[in-house]
Design a protein around this motif. Sequence first.
Motif, PDB file in Angstrom:
ATOM      1  N   PHE A  19       1.185  -1.196   0.049  1.00 28.85           N
ATOM      2  CA  PHE A  19      -0.412  -0.227   0.000  1.00 28.85           C
ATOM      3  C   PHE A  19       1.352   1.087  -0.177  1.00 28.85           C
ATOM      4  N   VAL A  20       1.026   1.814  -0.933  1.00 30.62           N
ATOM      5  CA  VAL A  20       1.355   3.061  -0.886  1.00 30.62           C
ATOM      6  C   VAL A  20       1.028   4.435  -0.595  1.00 30.62           C
ATOM      7  N   ILE A  21       1.432   5.733   0.394  1.00 30.58           N
ATOM      8  CA  ILE A  21       0.798   6.753   1.073  1.00 30.58           C
ATOM      9  C   ILE A  21       1.168   7.426   0.008  1.00 30.58           C
ATOM     10  N   GLY A  22       1.514   8.899  -0.719  1.00 37.67           N
ATOM     11  CA  GLY A  22       2.005  10.198  -1.772  1.00 37.67           C
ATOM     12  C   GLY A  22       1.375  11.085  -0.911  1.00 37.67           C
ATOM     13  N   VAL A  23       3.079  11.902  -0.162  1.00 40.71           N
ATOM     14  CA  VAL A  23       2.293  13.078   0.905  1.00 40.71           C
ATOM     15  C   VAL A  23       2.888  14.320  -0.253  1.00 40.71           C
ATOM     16  N   ALA A  24       1.986  14.474  -0.865  1.00 44.14           N
ATOM     17  CA  ALA A  24       2.913  15.830  -1.516  1.00 44.14           C
ATOM     18  C   ALA A  24       2.786  17.072  -0.678  1.00 44.14           C
ATOM     19  N   GLY A  25       4.311  18.096  -0.502  1.00 51.37           N
ATOM     20  CA  GLY A  25       3.852  19.643  -0.103  1.00 51.37           C
ATOM     21  C   GLY A  25       5.176  19.995  -0.222  1.00 51.37           C
ATOM     22  N   GLU A  40       9.611   6.099 -10.237  1.00 54.28           N
ATOM     23  CA  GLU A  40       9.226   5.216 -10.923  1.00 54.28           C
ATOM     24  C   GLU A  40       8.357   3.964 -11.219  1.00 54.28           C
ATOM     25  N   VAL A  41      10.900   3.615 -11.402  1.00 55.36           N
ATOM     26  CA  VAL A  41      10.533   2.422 -11.562  1.00 55.36           C
ATOM     27  C   VAL A  41      10.440   1.390  -9.889  1.00 55.36           C
ATOM     28  N   ASP A  42      11.099   2.865  -9.431  1.00 57.76           N
ATOM     29  CA  ASP A  42      11.822   2.042  -7.572  1.00 57.76           C
ATOM     30  C   ASP A  42      10.019   1.354  -7.237  1.00 57.76           C
ATOM     31  N   VAL A  43       9.633   2.899  -7.761  1.00 60.75           N
ATOM     32  CA  VAL A  43       8.124   2.579  -6.678  1.00 60.75           C
ATOM     33  C   VAL A  43       7.250   1.386  -6.976  1.00 60.75           C
ATOM     34  N   ALA A  44       7.455   1.406  -8.442  1.00 58.83           N
ATOM     35  CA  ALA A  44       6.648  -0.043  -8.895  1.00 58.83           C
ATOM     36  C   ALA A  44       7.453  -1.592  -8.377  1.00 58.83           C
ATOM     37  N   ARG A  45       8.538  -1.237  -8.472  1.00 54.94           N
ATOM     38  CA  ARG A  45       9.568  -2.549  -7.950  1.00 54.94           C
ATOM     39  C   ARG A  45       9.171  -2.943  -6.562  1.00 54.94           C
ATOM     40  N   LEU A  46       9.238  -2.050  -5.582  1.00 55.43           N
ATOM     41  CA  LEU A  46       8.302  -2.407  -4.436  1.00 55.43           C
ATOM     42  C   LEU A  46       7.108  -2.084  -4.352  1.00 55.43           C
ATOM     43  N   LYS A  47       6.025  -1.617  -4.118  1.00 53.34           N
ATOM     44  CA  LYS A  47       5.222  -1.913  -5.167  1.00 53.34           C
ATOM     45  C   LYS A  47       5.162  -3.801  -5.354  1.00 53.34           C
ATOM     46  N   ILE A  66       5.586   5.363   2.559  1.00 52.50           N
ATOM     47  CA  ILE A  66       5.569   6.470   2.080  1.00 52.50           C
ATOM     48  C   ILE A  66       6.300   7.047   1.275  1.00 52.50           C
ATOM     49  N   LEU A  67       5.487   8.175   0.461  1.00 49.92           N
ATOM     50  CA  LEU A  67       6.307   8.389  -0.694  1.00 49.92           C
ATOM     51  C   LEU A  67       6.485  10.076   0.350  1.00 49.92           C
ATOM     52  N   GLU A  68       7.287  10.667   0.540  1.00 52.18           N
ATOM     53  CA  GLU A  68       6.855  12.047   1.233  1.00 52.18           C
ATOM     54  C   GLU A  68       8.141  13.316   0.348  1.00 52.18           C
ATOM     55  N   GLY A  69       7.470  14.364   0.164  1.00 52.12           N
ATOM     56  CA  GLY A  69       8.217  14.806  -0.974  1.00 52.12           C
ATOM     57  C   GLY A  69       7.684  15.631  -1.319  1.00 52.12           C
ATOM     58  N   LEU A  70       8.379  16.255  -3.207  1.00 51.54           N
ATOM     59  CA  LEU A  70       7.577  17.595  -3.718  1.00 51.54           C
ATOM     60  C   LEU A  70       7.061  17.679  -4.430  1.00 51.54           C
ATOM     61  N   HIS A  71       7.010  16.140  -5.397  1.00 50.48           N
ATOM     62  CA  HIS A  71       6.593  15.391  -6.398  1.00 50.48           C
ATOM     63  C   HIS A  71       5.555  14.438  -6.220  1.00 50.48           C
ATOM     64  N   PRO A  72       5.801  13.741  -5.497  1.00 45.48           N
ATOM     65  CA  PRO A  72       4.964  12.315  -5.533  1.00 45.48           C
ATOM     66  C   PRO A  72       3.329  11.776  -6.640  1.00 45.48           C
ATOM     67  N   LEU A  73       3.565  12.703  -6.749  1.00 45.87           N
ATOM     68  CA  LEU A  73       1.749  13.205  -7.537  1.00 45.87           C
ATOM     69  C   LEU A  73       1.632  13.539  -8.956  1.00 45.87           C
ATOM     70  N   ALA A  90       1.922   8.545 -14.258  1.00 42.62           N
ATOM     71  CA  ALA A  90       2.556   7.216 -13.250  1.00 42.62           C
ATOM     72  C   ALA A  90       2.960   6.920 -11.920  1.00 42.62           C
ATOM     73  N   LEU A  91       3.453   7.993 -11.408  1.00 42.83           N
ATOM     74  CA  LEU A  91       3.340   7.972  -9.728  1.00 42.83           C
ATOM     75  C   LEU A  91       1.796   7.896  -8.688  1.00 42.83           C
ATOM     76  N   ARG A  92       0.705   8.497 -10.094  1.00 43.47           N
ATOM     77  CA  ARG A  92      -0.421   8.416  -9.171  1.00 43.47           C
ATOM     78  C   ARG A  92      -1.008   7.509  -9.423  1.00 43.47           C
ATOM     79  N   GLU A  93      -1.159   6.789 -10.452  1.00 40.47           N
ATOM     80  CA  GLU A  93      -1.612   5.655 -10.799  1.00 40.47           C
ATOM     81  C   GLU A  93      -0.652   4.271  -9.265  1.00 40.47           C
ATOM     82  N   LEU A  94       0.170   4.622  -9.196  1.00 40.74           N
ATOM     83  CA  LEU A  94       0.768   4.037  -8.115  1.00 40.74           C
ATOM     84  C   LEU A  94       0.572   4.050  -6.555  1.00 40.74           C
TER      85      LEU A  94
END
Length: 322
Positions: A18-24, A81-88, A118-125, A129-133
Amino acid sequence: MSRVPPFKEIIARSPRVFVIGVAGDSGSGKTTFTSAIRQIFGPDLVATITLDDYHKFDREERRRLDITPLHPDANNLSRLEVDVARLKEGRAIEKPVYNHTTGTFDPPVPFASKKIIILEGLHPLFTPALRELVDFSVFVDPDREVKYAWKRQRDTGQRGYSPGEVDGEIARREADYTDYVEPQRCLADTIIRIGYSKYGPDLGPAKNVYAISLLQNPMNQTVRDIVLSIDLTSLLAFHESDFFIEFSTRRIECAFLRALTFDGEMNYDTVRKLELSIEQQTGVHPIEMFTGRRTVTATDIVRLILSWRIINRRIFLQDSHS
């Protein structure tokens, strides 16, 4: 009768990641609002990736190129994108490491997949491809004066910048924030707004008391009702601090959203009832994030409610694939 395993145990057994994206923006308090998930589920199930590790250039290269970290071209989003897809998929990666103290890159490190990433940062969305993950997304959106006060404190105290350097970076980054980071606000499941308390701006730095709003579309999926009880006897007889609760409709650039706002401090006993309700309905035992405290802040309450929202999303994903 067969025993229904606690939800934490269900997550541990499940193959789903389960991937949580936290942008800001940088220094906006993103880590604060996901800390409850880390506390509830623990390091065996939760791993966090700071997206600064995916910067493409070090600090000196960014200065030479006159590009800020908020610009997508300064970040290796394709590798992310590649790394998150592998982790998923449950596979490990070699994660890059950006060192904020030196402004350079350390050697990559092995990074194992966990059940919650948990992905925390400037551009997780930022990319489709990132939004799909991403399974659940949050945009943390402090008022400018709050955000910049936090950034000055963090960057001078923890990252070795001078006050003049921080103010220069704030000015340089403003346009890129507006162009590349802020638009992700409309793509998030939940927005967290942060402003100074109506009871005085000094309460922020002194006691971490701010006005916090949780903005979202109406929920159409819940486990069961969650009740935020207020004990009037305790409130009228023993409550020492001011607090404020409001439900309203807010207009942001892309939609009208429902906003639940808390400000000030509340007795811990009030929030403990909310904790118990979440424990009973999700099977996550115990939560007890604030044990030993007499009062909790608006930030604490929103952290807990946000955790409930995230747990709800995870439960429905589990049920839809069971």
